[in-house]
Structures are given as C-alpha cells and as structure tokens.
Design a protein around this motif. Structure first.
Motif, PDB file in Angstrom:
ATOM      1  N   ASP A 268       0.847  -1.195   0.000  1.00 23.50           N
ATOM      2  CA  ASP A 268       0.000   0.000   0.000  1.00 23.50           C
ATOM      3  C   ASP A 268       0.885   1.248   0.000  1.00 23.50           C
ATOM      4  O   ASP A 268       1.658   1.465   0.942  1.00 23.50           O
ATOM      5  CB  ASP A 268      -0.912   0.013   1.226  1.00 23.50           C
ATOM      6  N   THR A 270       0.361   4.413   0.569  1.00 18.99           N
ATOM      7  CA  THR A 270       0.175   5.331   1.698  1.00 18.99           C
ATOM      8  C   THR A 270       0.911   4.817   2.924  1.00 18.99           C
ATOM      9  O   THR A 270       1.652   5.563   3.594  1.00 18.99           O
ATOM     10  CB  THR A 270      -1.321   5.492   2.015  1.00 18.99           C
ATOM     11  N   ASP A 320      -6.901   4.824   3.019  1.00 20.47           N
ATOM     12  CA  ASP A 320      -5.920   4.069   2.249  1.00 20.47           C
ATOM     13  C   ASP A 320      -6.484   2.696   1.897  1.00 20.47           C
ATOM     14  O   ASP A 320      -7.654   2.392   2.178  1.00 20.47           O
ATOM     15  CB  ASP A 320      -4.593   3.961   2.997  1.00 20.47           C
TER      16      ASP A 320
END
Length: 423
Positions: A268, A270, A320
């Motif tokens: 991910d 973020t 996110d």
C-alpha cells in the motif's frame, strides 16, 4: 508447567463440549437454542489484529474500518434486525498473544465467530483451538494456503488470494516484461514467504538468490547486501509494509536499485510511503497486485461508498487501501449473515459461505465451495506512478498448482443503493 496448564484447559474444554451442545455448538437437547454470541438483537464477533508491534503500520487500520462498516449497517437496521458488535483484540503480531486473545474471545466473550484474524504466523496457532470449539473462522487476513484445508479445518475460510496464486501472477509479469534479468527474492521466514516463493518459482524456475527476515529483527542490511552482491536486477518482496519500507530504504542506502515487485499485503503506497518518510519517492515504479478497488479511484462506486462510511463512522481516518480492505471484509460478512437467515446458527453461516454466490467489490471471484476454502481467485497488477498505485493490464486468475495464469473478463459489480447487501 505449560504442558500442565494446557492439559487442564483441555479438560475444561472437553467438559464444556459435552455439556449438552449439538453439532451446531449452540443448541441444547431440550430444543431451545442458545447460539454463542447471538441474541434477538445482537450478533457478537471478534478478531485478533496487530494494533501494536511490527505489523501495526497500516494493518492497525483494518479492524476499525470493518467495525465502521458494521456501524453503518447497524445504523441502517442491522442484519435481520440484529446489530453487529465487533470485538477487536490486539495481539501485537505475536503468536503467543494471539492464542491468549482468541481464547478470551471464545471462552469469555462467547463470540459467534472469529472474523479476519490477521497474520500467517499468528493465526496458524489458533486453527486447532477454533476447530475444537466449532467456532466459524472466516476470511482470515492472510494468503497462506493453510486456510484452504476443507477436510482438516471445515470452519476456516480465507479472504486474500493465496500467496502462491499471487506469486504466479507476479512471476508471469517478470517472465513477460523483465525476461533475462536476474530475479531474486526476500520473504518473511514463515508460510507467507515460502508460499510466495513457491508461486514465483512455478513460473520462473529457481530464483538466482533468496533471503528471509524475521519480524523481531528490524534490520535487513545483511539481506539486501547479499542480494546486491548476487547481482540481482529484480527483487520480489514477500514483506509486511514495515519491512517493504525497510527493504527499499536499505537498498537505496547501499546504492542498490533493482526493480522491486511486491506482494499486495506489503505494497500500500500510503502505508509504505509513510514508513519511508522523505524516502517515499523510492516507491515510484514498484510493481505489485491488488484484487479490490484502489483507494484513489474516486469514480469507483465502492470507493464512494467506503469513503462515505469512513467519514460517518470511522472518524474520517486517512483513507488508504487498508480501509478499503477492512470494509470489503465487513461487506462480505454481512452478505454471509444475510444468506444464513434470521434463525442464524454457526452451521447455517458456514453453509452460506460454502454455497458462495457473493457479489462485492472484488475484481475476481471468490473461490468458496465445499472443496475450496481459499479466498479471491487472483489479482490485477499495479504500478506506483506519481505516488499512487494504478492498475494496468487485466485481472488474472490461477490456482496454487500448475494451472495456467489466465486473464479474467468478468463484469464489475456495483454496490446496492443503500450500501447494505440483502439476501
């Protein structure tokens, strides 16, 4: 002393199991129902999550997002008139803690089911306990193949594509786009890493070099140094987010610049970007996979729904892919409860999951059947561009054996107008 304590607990559990429970784990011989965690107005489920510890980065947001979706459903009438209560317990990504908190959830809190317990090394240690106590063990937050043992663990079902499936998809990308480059591997020293490597090597054959790490040692300097020395041009990472950041950051410090190809669970942007801090631009060009809508796709109706829920019930947390994941789990569990019916029991819930037919935000189908308890059937490739993950190509499906990696042409599904699934 540990053996004595374990033996004593086994006696207690055996006594409880023989005190009039049927195969449902909730009905007495007299015919009155007493399903654990279920009343006329409430269903109580629980989970273990790393709210602290080496895997907390990003992952600590998953269970609160699931709870937020349940709160949204509760505000819209619940499921068959019942509100969902979600008990979240921190295990710090420590297997010993996982066993403690799961026993508390089952024996003290009397939960109806365990939902989305996170982690390969952590959840593996509670499979037998949950089976013995006939507790549904749904949508485990890991891609280990351990969850897909329908004969041995009939009450356990996965959620993520298994790591071997994902490894085959990543290996196919490397074979088709990075042919001839020396490919190497760094993975977690458990089934996460081993299953991922197995998938990659099913496509590419043996990798040029392989290293592993343990989450208790936040130093991957020796591993990255060894991969640099081996002349690796492509490095596949089977890493949780904190160790993705450590690996990429460490590589930069020693002027090692391979193409990184990363498992979805540690990719991910973020989460990893936050861990990298000023080094976040190092993520540019990283290739990974996903099987759910991306958090940055504001035109996607699922993202619109989940953002609404996040604002109304999750304190407007930074949005996110961990939040997308948590809410997707919640949506699936609500579908399963709806399908199990108003007179819900543990057996009826498992029957509903086995029957499958679920429609949700996933880009590929769920595999659930009597013989297959793994989760999503594949994934689509992503690349970090401008600090965001973007999809490219088409979704792929495959198995964890020698089956081909094939393009999936299914149609996208939109959420119901209310945002709450119905039976």
């Amino acid at each position: 002393m540990k053996r004595i304590t374990t033996a004593a607990l086994s006696v207690v559990l055996l006594a409880a199991a023989t005190a009039g429970c049927t195969n449902d784990g909730g009905s007495t011989p007299g015919g009155s129902t007493n399903v654990p965690g279920v009343t006329d107005t409430e269903i109580v489920v629980g989970t273990h999550m790393p709210l602290t510890g080496p895997a907390a980065g990003g992952y600590s947001k998953i269970a609160p997002a699931t709870k937020a979706y349940f709160d949204y459903v509760n505000a819209n009438g619940g499921v068959h008139g019942r509100k969902i209560t979600y008990k979240i317990k921190d295990d710090g990504y420590n297997p010993a803690n996982t066993q403690t908190v799961v026993r508390e959830l089952v024996l003290q809190d009397k939960v109806f089911a365990i939902l989305n317990g996170l982690g390969t090394p952590t959840h593996t240690g509670v499979l037998d306990f949950l089976k013995t106590n006939r507790v549904p063990d749904l949508f485990v937050a890991s891609g280990s193949r351990s969850w897909n043992q329908a004969d041995k663990y009939p009450g356990t079902f996965g959620f993520n594509p298994d790591y071997t499936v994902e490894g085959k998809i990543l290996g196919t990308y490397i074979k088709e786009n990075l042919a001839g480059k020396k490919t190497c591997f760094l993975g977690q020293d458990d089934d996460f890493g081993r299953d991922s490597l197995a998938g990659v090597e099913k496509i590419l054959g043996s990798v040029a070099a392989k290293e592993s790490y343990v989450t208790s040692n936040p130093n991957v300097g020796p591993q990255m140094g060894a991969l640099k020395a081996a002349g690796c041009e492509v490095v596949v990472l089977a890493t949780v987010p904190g160790f993705t950041a450590l690996s990429i950051g460490t590589a930069a410090k020693i002027a090692f610049k391979p193409q990184f190809v990363v498992s979805n669970v540690g990719a991910d942007p973020t989460t990893v970007g936050k861990a990298l801090g000023t080094g976040a631009p190092l993520l540019e060009g990283v290739v990974a996979t996903n099987y759910l809508p991306l958090n940055t796709d504001d035109a996607n109706p699922w993202i619109q729904l989940f953002k609404k829920v996040n604002t109304e019930h999750n304190g407007n947390a930074e949005f996110d892919n961990n939040i997308v994941y948590g809410m997707s789990v919640g949506y699936l569990f609500v579908q399963a409860l709806q399908a199990a019916g108003k007179d819900v029991t543990r057996d009826k819930l498992l029957e509903a999951v086995t029957k499958n037919g679920f429609q949700g935000p996933g880009l590929v189908p769920l595999r659930f059947s009597a013989a297959d308890h793994s989760g999503y059937a594949g994934a689509q490739l992503t690349k970090v561009e401008g600090g965001k993950a973007v999809f490219f190509g088409t979704p792929y499906t495959t198995d964890d054996g020698d089956g081909p990696v094939t393009a999936y042409q299914g149609q996208a599904v939109t959420p119901p107008q209310s945002g709450v699934p119905t039976a």
